[in-house]
Design a protein around this motif. Structure first.
Motif, PDB file in Angstrom:
ATOM      1  N   ARG A  56       0.869  -1.180   0.000  1.00 22.53           N
ATOM      2  CA  ARG A  56       0.000   0.000   0.000  1.00 22.53           C
ATOM      3  C   ARG A  56       0.905   1.228   0.000  1.00 22.53           C
ATOM      4  NH1 ARG A  56      -5.130  -0.272   1.453  1.00 22.53           N
ATOM      5  NH2 ARG A  56      -5.052   1.441   2.938  1.00 22.53           N
ATOM      6  N   PHE A  57       0.595   2.191  -0.871  1.00 21.50           N
ATOM      7  CA  PHE A  57       1.527   3.280  -1.132  1.00 21.50           C
ATOM      8  C   PHE A  57       0.847   4.634  -1.031  1.00 21.50           C
ATOM      9  CE2 PHE A  57       2.860  -0.473  -3.367  1.00 21.50           C
ATOM     10  CZ  PHE A  57       4.217  -0.551  -3.102  1.00 21.50           C
ATOM     11  N   ILE A  58       1.640   5.637  -0.659  1.00 20.39           N
ATOM     12  CA  ILE A  58       1.258   7.025  -0.833  1.00 20.39           C
ATOM     13  C   ILE A  58       2.359   7.663  -1.666  1.00 20.39           C
ATOM     14  CG2 ILE A  58       2.250   7.690   1.413  1.00 20.39           C
ATOM     15  CD1 ILE A  58       0.095   9.942   1.470  1.00 20.39           C
ATOM     16  N   ILE A  59       1.971   8.231  -2.787  1.00 25.77           N
ATOM     17  CA  ILE A  59       2.921   8.904  -3.673  1.00 25.77           C
ATOM     18  C   ILE A  59       2.781  10.397  -3.444  1.00 25.77           C
ATOM     19  CG2 ILE A  59       3.605   9.352  -6.062  1.00 25.77           C
ATOM     20  CD1 ILE A  59       2.299   6.660  -6.804  1.00 25.77           C
ATOM     21  N   ARG A  87       1.511   2.660   5.162  1.00 18.72           N
ATOM     22  CA  ARG A  87       1.808   2.756   3.740  1.00 18.72           C
ATOM     23  C   ARG A  87       3.301   2.958   3.513  1.00 18.72           C
ATOM     24  NH1 ARG A  87      -2.527   3.481   0.282  1.00 18.72           N
ATOM     25  NH2 ARG A  87      -4.543   3.710   1.333  1.00 18.72           N
ATOM     26  N   VAL A  88       3.705   2.815   2.259  1.00 14.90           N
ATOM     27  CA  VAL A  88       5.084   3.077   1.849  1.00 14.90           C
ATOM     28  C   VAL A  88       5.083   4.353   1.021  1.00 14.90           C
ATOM     29  CG1 VAL A  88       6.970   2.257   0.384  1.00 14.90           C
ATOM     30  CG2 VAL A  88       5.822   0.674   1.949  1.00 14.90           C
ATOM     31  N   LEU A  99      10.530  26.506 -16.289  1.00 15.84           N
ATOM     32  CA  LEU A  99      10.525  27.285 -15.051  1.00 15.84           C
ATOM     33  C   LEU A  99      11.730  26.967 -14.171  1.00 15.84           C
ATOM     34  CD1 LEU A  99       6.741  27.026 -14.173  1.00 15.84           C
ATOM     35  CD2 LEU A  99       7.944  28.991 -15.104  1.00 15.84           C
ATOM     36  N   MET A 100      12.226  25.733 -14.268  1.00 20.04           N
ATOM     37  CA  MET A 100      13.390  25.327 -13.474  1.00 20.04           C
ATOM     38  C   MET A 100      14.437  24.733 -14.411  1.00 20.04           C
ATOM     39  SD  MET A 100      11.813  23.701 -10.011  1.00 20.04           S
ATOM     40  CE  MET A 100      10.681  24.618  -8.985  1.00 20.04           C
ATOM     41  N   PRO A 101      15.159  25.583 -15.141  1.00 22.83           N
ATOM     42  CA  PRO A 101      16.117  25.072 -16.125  1.00 22.83           C
ATOM     43  C   PRO A 101      17.312  24.362 -15.492  1.00 22.83           C
ATOM     44  CG  PRO A 101      16.266  27.460 -15.939  1.00 22.83           C
ATOM     45  CD  PRO A 101      15.083  27.040 -15.130  1.00 22.83           C
ATOM     46  N   HIS A 102      17.567  24.599 -14.219  1.00 29.65           N
ATOM     47  CA  HIS A 102      18.693  23.947 -13.534  1.00 29.65           C
ATOM     48  C   HIS A 102      18.184  23.275 -12.259  1.00 29.65           C
ATOM     49  CE1 HIS A 102      21.249  26.075 -16.327  1.00 29.65           C
ATOM     50  NE2 HIS A 102      20.677  27.220 -15.951  1.00 29.65           N
ATOM     51  N   PRO A 103      17.374  22.226 -12.409  1.00 30.57           N
ATOM     52  CA  PRO A 103      16.763  21.605 -11.225  1.00 30.57           C
ATOM     53  C   PRO A 103      17.779  20.832 -10.394  1.00 30.57           C
ATOM     54  CG  PRO A 103      16.301  20.302 -13.172  1.00 30.57           C
ATOM     55  CD  PRO A 103      16.996  21.542 -13.651  1.00 30.57           C
ATOM     56  N   ALA A 104      17.434  20.680  -9.125  1.00 30.34           N
ATOM     57  CA  ALA A 104      18.244  19.840  -8.237  1.00 30.34           C
ATOM     58  C   ALA A 104      17.824  18.397  -8.447  1.00 30.34           C
ATOM     59  CB  ALA A 104      18.033  20.247  -6.781  1.00 30.34           C
ATOM     60  N   PRO A 105      18.716  17.520  -8.878  1.00 31.77           N
ATOM     61  CA  PRO A 105      18.340  16.123  -9.107  1.00 31.77           C
ATOM     62  C   PRO A 105      17.801  15.480  -7.831  1.00 31.77           C
ATOM     63  CG  PRO A 105      20.520  16.586  -9.989  1.00 31.77           C
ATOM     64  CD  PRO A 105      20.120  17.774  -9.170  1.00 31.77           C
ATOM     65  N   PHE A 106      16.845  14.591  -8.018  1.00 22.85           N
ATOM     66  CA  PHE A 106      16.217  13.909  -6.887  1.00 22.85           C
ATOM     67  C   PHE A 106      17.270  13.306  -5.957  1.00 22.85           C
ATOM     68  CE2 PHE A 106      14.415  10.308  -4.682  1.00 22.85           C
ATOM     69  CZ  PHE A 106      13.152  10.727  -4.309  1.00 22.85           C
ATOM     70  N   GLY A 107      18.227  12.602  -6.547  1.00 23.84           N
ATOM     71  CA  GLY A 107      19.227  11.916  -5.734  1.00 23.84           C
ATOM     72  C   GLY A 107      20.114  12.840  -4.930  1.00 23.84           C
ATOM     73  N   THR A 108      20.228  14.107  -5.387  1.00 25.70           N
ATOM     74  CA  THR A 108      21.020  15.077  -4.633  1.00 25.70           C
ATOM     75  C   THR A 108      20.313  15.468  -3.345  1.00 25.70           C
ATOM     76  OG1 THR A 108      21.949  15.958  -6.671  1.00 25.70           O
ATOM     77  CG2 THR A 108      22.074  17.370  -4.732  1.00 25.70           C
ATOM     78  N   LEU A 109      18.987  15.568  -3.422  1.00 22.53           N
ATOM     79  CA  LEU A 109      18.212  15.982  -2.262  1.00 22.53           C
ATOM     80  C   LEU A 109      17.850  14.821  -1.350  1.00 22.53           C
ATOM     81  CD1 LEU A 109      15.758  18.371  -4.121  1.00 22.53           C
ATOM     82  CD2 LEU A 109      17.709  19.037  -2.719  1.00 22.53           C
ATOM     83  N   PHE A 110      17.521  13.681  -1.963  1.00 19.35           N
ATOM     84  CA  PHE A 110      17.012  12.538  -1.212  1.00 19.35           C
ATOM     85  C   PHE A 110      17.982  11.369  -1.356  1.00 19.35           C
ATOM     86  CE2 PHE A 110      13.439  15.112  -2.467  1.00 19.35           C
ATOM     87  CZ  PHE A 110      12.684  15.202  -1.314  1.00 19.35           C
ATOM     88  N   LEU A 116      17.342   2.206   0.086  1.00 20.62           N
ATOM     89  CA  LEU A 116      15.898   2.413  -0.100  1.00 20.62           C
ATOM     90  C   LEU A 116      15.647   3.253  -1.339  1.00 20.62           C
ATOM     91  CD1 LEU A 116      14.463   3.162   3.459  1.00 20.62           C
ATOM     92  CD2 LEU A 116      14.792   0.970   2.314  1.00 20.62           C
ATOM     93  N   GLU A 117      14.639   2.869  -2.104  1.00 24.19           N
ATOM     94  CA  GLU A 117      14.271   3.624  -3.301  1.00 24.19           C
ATOM     95  C   GLU A 117      12.968   4.364  -3.043  1.00 24.19           C
ATOM     96  OE1 GLU A 117      14.667   5.618  -5.971  1.00 24.19           O
ATOM     97  OE2 GLU A 117      15.977   3.958  -6.601  1.00 24.19           O
ATOM     98  N   PHE A 118      13.013   5.700  -3.116  1.00 24.17           N
ATOM     99  CA  PHE A 118      11.835   6.529  -2.922  1.00 24.17           C
ATOM    100  C   PHE A 118      11.348   7.162  -4.218  1.00 24.17           C
ATOM    101  CE2 PHE A 118      13.060   6.094   1.423  1.00 24.17           C
ATOM    102  CZ  PHE A 118      11.962   6.398   2.205  1.00 24.17           C
ATOM    103  N   ASP A 119      12.160   7.160  -5.253  1.00 22.91           N
ATOM    104  CA  ASP A 119      11.826   7.823  -6.509  1.00 22.91           C
ATOM    105  C   ASP A 119      10.843   6.963  -7.294  1.00 22.91           C
ATOM    106  OD1 ASP A 119      11.697   9.096  -8.943  1.00 22.91           O
ATOM    107  OD2 ASP A 119      13.871   9.276  -9.194  1.00 22.91           O
TER     108      ASP A 119
END
Length: 199
Positions: A56-59, A87-88, A99-110, A116-119
């Motif tokens: 069971r998940f919450i995204i 839930r997971v 709007l965000m031409p230079h985004p922070a990659p997911f892996g950089t923040l999380f 564990l894989e959250f993405d």
């Protein structure tokens, strides 16, 4: 005869405040146990990038043009929701490239989770098209009054919010006692952020 030196009241107050902050920064034992149990559950439900069909998940679905600061309260709320309801948590962290031409990659923040894989984009998860969609601003009453597993019973919930909804959960009679045990000082953002984010 020398007069006894009176302690400076301001200094005493500053020291008492410092000691209080140190105590509040410690992870409460019940929360530490809950996070360890959550981590084990997450690791069991998602293996080799594949989500179990009975999980069971919450995204948490970030808006593509939401600022990062606006997203974090929703991420923390979603994690507390996951803790309270078994839930997971998965996170959909996509940016509008204009709007965000230079985004922070997911892996950089999380990147504090180890294995564990959250993405959500890196997990094979069936059934997303039939998920219940929840916008935080539309479910304030439910967040503060109902059993969330009863109200949102589908296997997958897609949750979006840029609001800090933890106070609503903390006042919900179904979770009030549990939250008081997990977060006795009410510092959910601090403790959950320290777990989820690469700080």
């Amino acid at each position: 005869e020398k007069k006894a030196v009176q302690p400076d009241l301001n200094q005493q107050l500053l020291e008492a405040g410092r000691q209080l902050r140190e105590v509040q920064a410690l992870t409460p034992p019940a929360l530490k146990d809950a996070i360890e149990a959550y981590t084990a559950k997450h690791r069991t439900v998602i293996q080799d990038g594949v989500a179990a069909d009975d999980g069971r998940f919450i995204i948490y679905a970030a808006g593509p043009n939401d600022g990062y600061g606006n997203r974090l309260p929703g991420v923390v709320t979603a994690f507390v929701w996951a803790l309270l309801t078994g839930r997971v948590l998965l996170i959909e962290w996509r940016d509008d490239k204009v709007l965000m031409p230079h985004p922070a990659p997911f892996g950089t923040l999380f990147s504090a989770f180890g294995d564990l894989e959250f993405d959500v984009d890196r997990v094979k998860l069936t059934g997303q098209s039939s998920a219940t969609k929840c916008n935080g601003r539309e479910i304030w009453e439910e967040m503060s009054t109902v059993d969330l597993n009863d109200k949102f019973s589908k296997r997958i919930i897609r949750f979006n919010s840029d609001d800090w909804l933890f106070p609503l959960l903390a006042s919900n009679p179904h979770y009030k006692e549990q939250i008081a045990t997990l977060f006795p000082h009410g510092r959910a953002f601090h403790h959950v952020g320290a777990y989820l984010l690469a700080l």
